[in-house]
Motif scaffolding. Sequence first.
Motif, PDB file in Angstrom:
ATOM      1  N   GLU A  56      -0.604  -6.186   1.933  1.00  0.00           N
ATOM      2  CA  GLU A  56      -1.031  -6.172   2.758  1.00  0.00           C
ATOM      3  C   GLU A  56      -3.142  -6.318   2.426  1.00  0.00           C
ATOM      4  O   GLU A  56      -3.526  -7.126   2.936  1.00  0.00           O
ATOM      5  CB  GLU A  56      -1.534  -6.095   4.494  1.00  0.00           C
ATOM      6  N   ALA A  57      -3.053  -5.117   2.526  1.00  0.00           N
ATOM      7  CA  ALA A  57      -4.783  -4.980   2.109  1.00  0.00           C
ATOM      8  C   ALA A  57      -5.272  -5.414   0.714  1.00  0.00           C
ATOM      9  O   ALA A  57      -6.103  -6.530   0.527  1.00  0.00           O
ATOM     10  CB  ALA A  57      -5.143  -3.583   1.904  1.00  0.00           C
ATOM     11  N   TYR A  58      -4.021  -5.819  -0.013  1.00  0.00           N
ATOM     12  CA  TYR A  58      -4.524  -5.631  -1.653  1.00  0.00           C
ATOM     13  C   TYR A  58      -4.474  -8.049  -1.506  1.00  0.00           C
ATOM     14  O   TYR A  58      -4.843  -8.053  -1.894  1.00  0.00           O
ATOM     15  CB  TYR A  58      -2.876  -5.939  -3.288  1.00  0.00           C
ATOM     16  N   LEU A  59      -3.466  -8.435  -0.723  1.00  0.00           N
ATOM     17  CA  LEU A  59      -3.227  -9.627  -0.315  1.00  0.00           C
ATOM     18  C   LEU A  59      -4.193 -10.188   0.272  1.00  0.00           C
ATOM     19  O   LEU A  59      -4.851 -11.092  -0.049  1.00  0.00           O
ATOM     20  CB  LEU A  59      -1.874 -10.015   0.851  1.00  0.00           C
ATOM     21  N   GLN A 113       0.051  -5.590  -7.552  1.00  0.00           N
ATOM     22  CA  GLN A 113       0.385  -4.952  -6.684  1.00  0.00           C
ATOM     23  C   GLN A 113       0.451  -4.907  -5.141  1.00  0.00           C
ATOM     24  O   GLN A 113       1.669  -3.692  -4.761  1.00  0.00           O
ATOM     25  CB  GLN A 113      -1.500  -4.190  -6.566  1.00  0.00           C
ATOM     26  N   ALA A 114       0.028  -6.093  -4.356  1.00  0.00           N
ATOM     27  CA  ALA A 114       0.897  -6.235  -3.372  1.00  0.00           C
ATOM     28  C   ALA A 114       2.389  -5.879  -3.048  1.00  0.00           C
ATOM     29  O   ALA A 114       3.244  -5.641  -3.146  1.00  0.00           O
ATOM     30  CB  ALA A 114       0.298  -7.281  -2.825  1.00  0.00           C
ATOM     31  N   GLY A 143       6.843 -17.360  -6.127  1.00  0.00           N
ATOM     32  CA  GLY A 143       5.915 -16.602  -6.916  1.00  0.00           C
ATOM     33  C   GLY A 143       4.637 -16.406  -7.503  1.00  0.00           C
ATOM     34  O   GLY A 143       3.836 -16.362  -8.807  1.00  0.00           O
ATOM     35  N   GLN A 144       4.288 -15.873  -6.208  1.00  0.00           N
ATOM     36  CA  GLN A 144       2.802 -15.259  -5.840  1.00  0.00           C
ATOM     37  C   GLN A 144       2.904 -13.441  -6.386  1.00  0.00           C
ATOM     38  O   GLN A 144       3.780 -13.175  -5.927  1.00  0.00           O
ATOM     39  CB  GLN A 144       2.867 -14.918  -4.029  1.00  0.00           C
ATOM     40  N   GLY A 145       2.707 -12.918  -7.335  1.00  0.00           N
ATOM     41  CA  GLY A 145       2.921 -11.706  -8.160  1.00  0.00           C
ATOM     42  C   GLY A 145       3.768 -10.982  -8.547  1.00  0.00           C
ATOM     43  O   GLY A 145       4.236  -9.738  -9.090  1.00  0.00           O
TER      44      GLY A 145
END
Length: 127
Positions: free
Chosen positions: A6-9, A20-21, A47-49
């Motif tokens: 969540e911190a990465y997002l 990374q998320a 398709g996110q990440g």
Amino acid sequence: MYALAEAYLSAELLPFSDKQAVHWLSLAAEKKNTSALVTLGLCCLDGQGTQKDAPRGFRILESAAELSDKRGQYYAAVCLLEGTGTQPDPVRAVQLLQASAKQGFAPASLRLGLCYLEGIGCAQNAQ
């Protein structure tokens, strides 16, 4: 692990990195963290990440739904209504929406009401 994802997002504490998320979401999902399962499933759908993979996204959301996660139930139901990543199954979708709504998830209550109104997956009931 989920908090790190969540911190990465959110990019509030760490630089934004959806890759990374997804890595940390996958590790948390392996431990049956339902929040991670839902977020990872949605990442796969969009398709996110990760590579866009609707069938995988649906399966992950279905896993969260099977663990009685109200968001997992809702998003799996939406997939079943729209045929995203799976064959449409409006009857099963309504069952999942009912389970999610019983847990107080407002979007599920709204979508369930629309199903009742239009007779999708159930007998039509305009009341």
